[in-house]
Design an enzyme around this catalytic site. Structure first.
Site, PDB file in Angstrom:
ATOM      1  N   LYS A 112     104.436 -13.104 118.886  1.00  0.00           N
ATOM      2  CA  LYS A 112     103.982 -11.823 119.420  1.00  0.00           C
ATOM      3  C   LYS A 112     104.888 -11.305 120.537  1.00  0.00           C
ATOM      4  O   LYS A 112     104.915 -10.113 120.815  1.00  0.00           O
ATOM      5  CB  LYS A 112     102.539 -11.931 119.883  1.00  0.00           C
ATOM      6  CG  LYS A 112     101.593 -12.132 118.701  1.00  0.00           C
ATOM      7  CD  LYS A 112     100.141 -12.089 119.074  1.00  0.00           C
ATOM      8  CE  LYS A 112      99.249 -12.106 117.846  1.00  0.00           C
ATOM      9  NZ  LYS A 112      99.200 -13.430 117.170  1.00  0.00           N
TER      10      LYS A 112
HETATM   11  C1  PLP Z   1      98.861 -13.560 115.831  1.00  0.00           C
HETATM   12  C2  PLP Z   1      99.296 -14.807 115.142  1.00  0.00           C
HETATM   13  C3  PLP Z   1      99.321 -14.891 113.736  1.00  0.00           C
HETATM   14  C4  PLP Z   1      98.839 -13.779 112.834  1.00  0.00           C
HETATM   15  O1  PLP Z   1      99.558 -12.608 112.967  1.00  0.00           O
HETATM   16  P1  PLP Z   1      99.108 -11.267 112.199  1.00  0.00           P
HETATM   17  O2  PLP Z   1      99.365 -10.154 113.181  1.00  0.00           O
HETATM   18  O3  PLP Z   1      97.697 -11.433 111.880  1.00  0.00           O
HETATM   19  O4  PLP Z   1      99.970 -11.133 111.012  1.00  0.00           O
HETATM   20  C5  PLP Z   1      99.787 -16.058 113.169  1.00  0.00           C
HETATM   21  N1  PLP Z   1     100.194 -17.104 113.924  1.00  0.00           N
HETATM   22  C6  PLP Z   1     100.180 -17.060 115.273  1.00  0.00           C
HETATM   23  C7  PLP Z   1     100.608 -18.254 116.045  1.00  0.00           C
HETATM   24  C8  PLP Z   1      99.743 -15.906 115.936  1.00  0.00           C
HETATM   25  O5  PLP Z   1      99.725 -15.868 117.272  1.00  0.00           O
END
Ligand code: PLP
Length: 464
Positions: A112
């Site tokens: 993120k």
């Molecule tokens: C947020 C997150 C996801 C999922 O991401 P999406 O936005 O739902 O595609 C997967 N793995 C981790 C470690 C995350 O923080």
């Protein structure tokens, strides 16, 4: 570049307006009216570019003339200079034609950061220009909160309030949020669960009167700028293994359909991608709709891969908009129905979805087994989300002569429970956060009561 709503009834906006708006006024999500496309020759000419320069090429057409060129370059450069790996998104080889794309070298050790480090800078830039302030409110089950706080903490124009469920996030995740002590950062530990947090944020967006004229901004993946930033690493990974002259496949651990949707866009923009695999845990609405045309909310299950624990995948609406020929009225009807009952897609539309994606759902037991097996085979330690990506890649692979790239969305140190259950030792915190557990924490525990939370927000926002 104009952005339009998936429900067809909100005004078209430019990039800056979309960045600050979040959800469209008709309840839809914003998407570009026309996607930029790149020829094979052009993509090939980017081979060997540093990550930040590649990011500029891909992001520029989306931002259009909303940001001065030199300023956009600088924000992108600063964003990825803050990552702790020279390649920013390095690829590791697990086996023959099996690769892991490490997206966890940012400040909070999850993918993120790729989007939120840039989002914070872009918002600050737009608000400075407009001489406005924005209030960020977000709910988190872990990773979004810390990445959003890290992305917004240095802004003079943002106040950020992150709600997490009291005593229900992992210690590393909590500390990553609550040890950031800044005037504009507020961590609320809500006496409720993650759904309660999310509900409160949704209610606050729906009626913002409590803010006395100030506006709320979104940091979750309904914000277009997040999706945009994530398109870049699909290009960088492909170029690293011989693209665009050969096809590649991707397997993506996803809950909200944000990350994989960025891959779908990369393909529409001209990147040769042979296969996109959706990898989910027991919260498997995406797997059910892709494999069996069953779009229904299940019960929320708490898993060892908590960042994918959701019942509804909001970004799937962006795909449906394309699959339904960009018919906003049809999406409006479909989503209205889905609010109260399970839905099925028209057969022809669903077949289109199946052409575009494969999917797999993995339970906790299989996740731990895979972490253990891969560690034994290769000595490489996977986080539980990435492990699900590897499981799905192996299960769904259509052509083993094509490089299969699994997106590694988090560093395993963030999810020690799964690693320990796999019978392995949890790794050490990386050097830049080795003292995390000694740092001072600051957060406010509040009851699960909308008016109390809104009063807390209203009392703490800064007036210019
Ligand atoms: C947020 C997150 C996801 C999922 O991401 P999406 O936005 O739902 O595609 C997967 N793995 C981790 C470690 C995350 O923080």
């Amino acid at each position: 570049m104009k952005y339009i709503s998936t429900r067809g009834d909100a005004p078209a906006l430019n990039f800056e307006e979309v960045l600050l708006a979040g959800l469209a006024s008709d309840g839809g999500l914003y998407v570009p009216e026309v996607l930029p496309t790149f020829s094979k020759e052009e993509i090939a000419s980017w081979a060997g570019l540093p990550y930040n320069e590649l990011a500029y090429k891909i992001i520029k057409p989306f931002v259009d003339d909303c940001v001065e060129d030199a300023d956009l370059k600088q924000m992108i450069d600063e964003t990825y200079a803050g990552f702790n790996h020279i390649a920013v998104a390095p690829l590791k080889e697990l086996g023959t034609n099996e690769w892991v794309l490490e997206l966890f070298h940012g400040p909070t050790l999850a993918f993120k950061d790729f989007a939120l480090q840039l989002l914070g800078r872009l918002m600050d830039y737009a608000l400075t220009k407009r001489q406005e302030r924005l209030v960020i409110m977000g709910a988190t089950s872990g990773d979004t909160g810390s990445a959003a706080i890290e992305g917004c903490r240095h802004s003079d124009h943002l106040d950020i309030f992150i709600l997490h469920p009291y005593n229900r996030v992992s210690e590393v995740q909590r500390k990553q949020m609550t040890t950031i002590i800044e005037d504009n950062v507020f961590n609320v530990a809500l006496e409720g669960n993650f759904d309660d947090c999310q509900e409160m944020v949704k209610d606050s967006f729906a009626n913002q009167d409590f803010l006395g004229g100030r506006k709320l901004g979104a940091v979750n993946s309904i914000n277009w700028a997040r999706i945009m930033s994530q398109i870049v690493y699909y290009f960088s990974a492909s170029l690293a293994v011989g693209g665009p002259h050969r096809e590649v496949a991707f397997s993506v651990p996803t809950g909200n359909f944000g990350d994989i949707f960025a891959g779908y866009l990369a393909k529409q923009m001209g990147l040769p991608i042979s296969q996109l695999v959706v990898a989910t845990n027991k919260n498997d609405i995406l797997h059910r709709v892709i494999s069996g045309n069953d779009m229904s909310k299940g019960e929320l299950v708490h898993t060892l891969s908590p960042s994918m624990d959701i019942m509804v995948s909001s970004n799937f609406e962006r795909l449906l908009f394309d699959v339904y020929g960009r018919d906003g009225a049809a999406i409006n009807d479909l989503m209205a129905k889905f609010k109260t009952e399970p839905v099925q897609l028209d057969k022809q539309r669903w077949e289109k979805v199946r052409e575009l994606f494969d999917s797999y759902a993995c339970d906790d037991e299989e996740t731990c087994k895979l972490i253990e097996t891969v560690a034994q085979e290769t000595g490489y330690l996977l986080d539980p989300h990435t492990a699900i990506g590897v499981a799905a890649a192996r299960e769904c692979n259509r052509d083993t002569s094509v490089p299969m790239i699994v997106l590694s969305t988090a560093h395993p140190v963030k999810f020690p429970e799964a690693v320990l259950k796999a019978g392995l030792e949890s790794p050490q915190l990386p050097a830049h956060m080795a003292d995390l557990f000694e740092r001072e924490e600051q957060f406010t525990v509040l009851p699960n009561e909308l008016s109390t939370v809104q009063q807390f927000v209203a009392k703490n926002v800064h007036n210019d």
